[in-house]
Design an enzyme around this catalytic site. Structure first.
Site, mmCIF file in Angstrom:
data_model
loop_
_atom_site.group_PDB
_atom_site.id
_atom_site.type_symbol
_atom_site.label_atom_id
_atom_site.label_comp_id
_atom_site.label_asym_id
_atom_site.label_seq_id
_atom_site.Cartn_x
_atom_site.Cartn_y
_atom_site.Cartn_z
ATOM 1 N N THR A 1 115.188 61.478 9.914
ATOM 2 C CA THR A 1 114.040 62.389 8.819
ATOM 3 C C THR A 1 113.349 63.513 8.959
ATOM 4 O O THR A 1 113.555 64.084 10.040
ATOM 5 C CB THR A 1 112.663 60.843 10.282
ATOM 6 O OG1 THR A 1 111.473 61.172 9.601
ATOM 7 C CG2 THR A 1 113.320 61.137 11.230
ATOM 8 N N GLU B 1 110.438 64.524 10.401
ATOM 9 C CA GLU B 1 109.778 64.594 11.627
ATOM 10 C C GLU B 1 110.962 65.504 12.455
ATOM 11 O O GLU B 1 110.392 66.097 13.374
ATOM 12 C CB GLU B 1 109.147 62.953 12.277
ATOM 13 C CG GLU B 1 108.579 62.709 11.342
ATOM 14 C CD GLU B 1 107.123 62.910 11.325
ATOM 15 O OE1 GLU B 1 106.563 63.634 13.076
ATOM 16 O OE2 GLU B 1 106.246 63.117 10.961
ATOM 17 N N TYR C 1 109.144 60.344 19.383
ATOM 18 C CA TYR C 1 109.336 59.485 18.010
ATOM 19 C C TYR C 1 110.717 60.516 16.994
ATOM 20 O O TYR C 1 112.153 60.412 17.149
ATOM 21 C CB TYR C 1 108.698 59.131 16.907
ATOM 22 C CG TYR C 1 109.962 58.868 15.279
ATOM 23 C CD1 TYR C 1 110.152 57.985 15.049
ATOM 24 C CD2 TYR C 1 109.956 59.975 14.375
ATOM 25 C CE1 TYR C 1 110.960 57.638 14.267
ATOM 26 C CE2 TYR C 1 109.946 59.289 13.263
ATOM 27 C CZ TYR C 1 110.668 57.909 12.632
ATOM 28 O OH TYR C 1 111.146 58.004 11.394
ATOM 29 N N LYS D 1 115.246 60.097 16.725
ATOM 30 C CA LYS D 1 115.226 60.481 15.960
ATOM 31 C C LYS D 1 116.605 61.182 15.995
ATOM 32 O O LYS D 1 118.124 61.250 15.123
ATOM 33 C CB LYS D 1 114.604 60.425 14.635
ATOM 34 C CG LYS D 1 113.911 59.249 14.413
ATOM 35 C CD LYS D 1 114.908 57.878 13.576
ATOM 36 C CE LYS D 1 114.578 56.598 13.183
ATOM 37 N NZ LYS D 1 115.155 56.152 12.872
HETATM 38 P P1 GDP Z 1 104.020 60.241 9.867
HETATM 39 O O1 GDP Z 1 103.710 62.082 9.150
HETATM 40 O O2 GDP Z 1 105.692 59.690 10.115
HETATM 41 O O3 GDP Z 1 103.288 61.119 10.729
HETATM 42 O O4 GDP Z 1 102.711 59.139 9.092
HETATM 43 P P2 GDP Z 1 101.619 59.509 9.495
HETATM 44 O O5 GDP Z 1 100.907 58.420 8.013
HETATM 45 O O6 GDP Z 1 101.363 58.447 10.336
HETATM 46 O O7 GDP Z 1 100.929 60.444 9.181
HETATM 47 C C1 GDP Z 1 101.024 61.835 8.459
HETATM 48 C C2 GDP Z 1 99.756 62.215 8.886
HETATM 49 O O8 GDP Z 1 98.824 61.729 8.845
HETATM 50 C C3 GDP Z 1 99.813 63.111 10.502
HETATM 51 O O9 GDP Z 1 100.042 65.217 10.351
HETATM 52 C C4 GDP Z 1 98.594 62.256 11.406
HETATM 53 O O10 GDP Z 1 98.235 63.443 11.867
HETATM 54 C C5 GDP Z 1 97.314 62.561 10.009
HETATM 55 N N1 GDP Z 1 96.150 61.225 10.421
HETATM 56 C C6 GDP Z 1 95.460 61.183 10.379
HETATM 57 N N2 GDP Z 1 94.665 60.709 10.410
HETATM 58 C C7 GDP Z 1 94.960 60.058 10.828
HETATM 59 C C8 GDP Z 1 94.842 58.100 10.909
HETATM 60 O O11 GDP Z 1 94.099 57.756 11.274
HETATM 61 N N3 GDP Z 1 96.318 57.796 11.345
HETATM 62 C C9 GDP Z 1 97.774 58.297 10.935
HETATM 63 N N4 GDP Z 1 98.403 57.567 10.874
HETATM 64 N N5 GDP Z 1 97.050 59.373 10.894
HETATM 65 C C10 GDP Z 1 96.715 60.151 10.765
#
Ligand code: GDP
Length: 323
Positions: free
Chosen positions: A125, A127, A150, A154
Site C-alpha cells: 500500500t 500508506e 496499519y 503492511k
Molecule cells: P486512507 O488513505 O487509506 O486512510 O483512506 P481513507 O479513505 O480512509 O482516508 C483518506 C483521507 O481522507 C485521509 O487523509 C483521512 O484523514 C481523510 N478523511 C477526512 N474525513 C474522513 C472521514 O470522515 N473518514 C475517513 N475514512 N477519512 C476521512
C-alpha cells in the site's frame, strides 16, 4: 485450468479480482472466515457470488492456511485479506498487526511448505510511504516512513514477501497500490462515505455528512482497473514490486465538489460538518504515485479518471438507495 486462491474475497478488491479471473477462465477459490453475518454482497453486486469455491480459513490460524493451500494447490495466490482501515488501526493495533503482518507470514509459510511453485501476490500500500516523497511523488525508490499501525503492519508484510522471494526463490510480488475505490468500497472510507452521504442528502434521507480533515490529498483510482494490474504482475517472467496509481492527486474538497455537483448542489458548505472524531492522530498529507514502471513493463494504464470515478460512485449510491 489455472487455480487462483484469493484471500479477502468478500472485500472490494477480492470481488473485482474474482470477476476478472473468472472471465479469464480461472478456477477461483476464496478464503472465508467463519464469522456471524458474513456478507457476500460485493460478489453478488458484481454477479459472481455463485461462481466461486469458498474455503474456510483464518489468517490468524496457520493450520487452516496450510490445509487450504495443501488441498487446493493453487497456481496463483492473491493475498488481499487485511484489517484495511487506517483509522481503526490506532484503536486495534494488535489485531491489525496479527492479521496484516503475522497473517501474511503464516500464509507465506503455508505456501512455501506445501505449494512453493505457486506465485504469491501481496497487497502492499501507498500508506507505507507516509509523507515521504521524491519531488512530490512516490516511486518504487521512495524511502518508506509508515505513520499508522496499519502502514507499519503492511511494511512488515512487504519485506516478508521480498524476503521469501530472496531466501527461497519463490515468485513473490508486492503491488503498491494507491487508494482505489468503486461503488462497493467500504462505507468507512472517505470516498464512499461522501458518495453515500451525497446520495442520501439528495434523496432527503440525511441532512449532512460528518468528516475529518478535508485538506489531505489522495491519488484515487478505480478498483476495477487496479485488479488488472495485480494479474499482470503475476504473469511476468520475474517477480517484482510495482506502484499502481493514476499520477493525479486531489483533496477531499475536490471529491466533495464533484460529488455534490453530480446531484445539482453547487455550494456544499452547509451540508458538511467537521467532526474531530474523524481526524487521524498522524495524517498523510499528500499521496501521488508515479506508476511509470507498471506502465512500461506491464503495459498497464488506468482507464477511469477522477471525475468519472466520483460520478460512478454517486450514481451507484443513488441507484441503490432508490431501491
Ligand atoms: P486512507 O488513505 O487509506 O486512510 O483512506 P481513507 O479513505 O480512509 O482516508 C483518506 C483521507 O481522507 C485521509 O487523509 C483521512 O484523514 C481523510 N478523511 C477526512 N474525513 C474522513 C472521514 O470522515 N473518514 C475517513 N475514512 N477519512 C476521512
Amino acid at each position: 485450468m489455472k487455480k487462483a486462491l484469493i484471500t479477502g474475497i468478500t472485500g472490494q478488491d477480492g470481488a473485482y479480482l474474482a470477476k476478472l479471473l473468472l472471465s479469464k477462465g480461472y478456477e477461483v477459490y476464496g478464503l472465508v472466515r467463519r464469522i456471524v453475518n458474513r456478507s457476500f454482497s460485493n460478489l453478488t453486486y458484481l454477479g459472481v457470488e455463485k461462481n466461486i469455491e469458498y474455503v474456510d480459513g483464518d489468517l490468524t490460524d496457520e493450520a487452516s492456511l496450510t490445509h487450504v493451500v495443501r488441498t487446493i494447490k493453487p497456481d496463483e495466490v492473491y493475498h488481499l485479506a487485511a484489517q484495511s482501515f487506517v483509522g481503526t488501526s490506532w484503536d486495534q493495533p494488535i489485531v491489525t498487526s496479527e492479521i496484516n503482518a503475522m497473517g501474511t507470514l503464516k500464509l507465506l509459510n503455508a505456501v512455501k511448505n506445501h505449494c512453493p511453485a505457486a506465485k504469491f501476490y501481496h497487497a502492499a500500500t501507498s500508506e507505507m510511504f507516509g509523507n515521504s516523497n521524491i519531488d512530490g511523488l512516490q516511486t518504487e525508490d521512495t524511502p518508506f516512513h509508515p505513520r499508522s499501525p496499519y502502514a507499519i503492519s503492511k511494511l512488515f508484510a512487504y519485506w516478508m514477501t521480498v524476503n521469501f522471494k530472496e531466501s527461497f526463490s519463490m515468485f513473490c510480488v508486492n503491488g503498491i497500490l494507491f487508494n482505489h475505490e468503486s461503488p462497493i468500497r467500504g462505507l468507512e472510507f472517505v470516498s464512499r462515505k461522501i458518495s453515500d452521504g451525497v446520495a442520501r442528502i439528495k434523496l432527503g434521507l440525511a441532512k449532512e455528512i460528518k468528516l475529518g480533515n478535508l485538506d489531505s490529498k489522495r491519488d484515487w483510482g478505480f478498483a476495477g482497473d487496479y485488479v488488472e494490474a495485480m494479474w499482470l504482475m503475476m504473469q511476468e517472467p520475474e517477480a517484482d514490486n510495482y506502484i499502481i496509481s493514476t499520477g493525479q492527486t486531489h483533496s477531499i474538497r475536490d471529491f466533495l465538489d464533484i460529488a455534490f455537483e453530480r446531484v445539482g448542489i453547487n455550494n456544499w458548505s452547509s451540508y458538511v460538518q467537521i467532526d474531530p472524531r474523524f481526524k487521524r492522530p498522524a495524517e498523510l498529507f499528500t499521496l501521488q504515485g508515479k506508476s511509470d514502471k507498471a506502465q512500461a513493463k506491464l503495459n498497464w494504464k488506468p482507464q477511469v479518471n477522477f471525475t468519472q470515478l466520483v460520478q460512478m460512485m454517486v450514481d451507484a449510491d443513488l441507484e441503490r438507495l432508490k431501491k
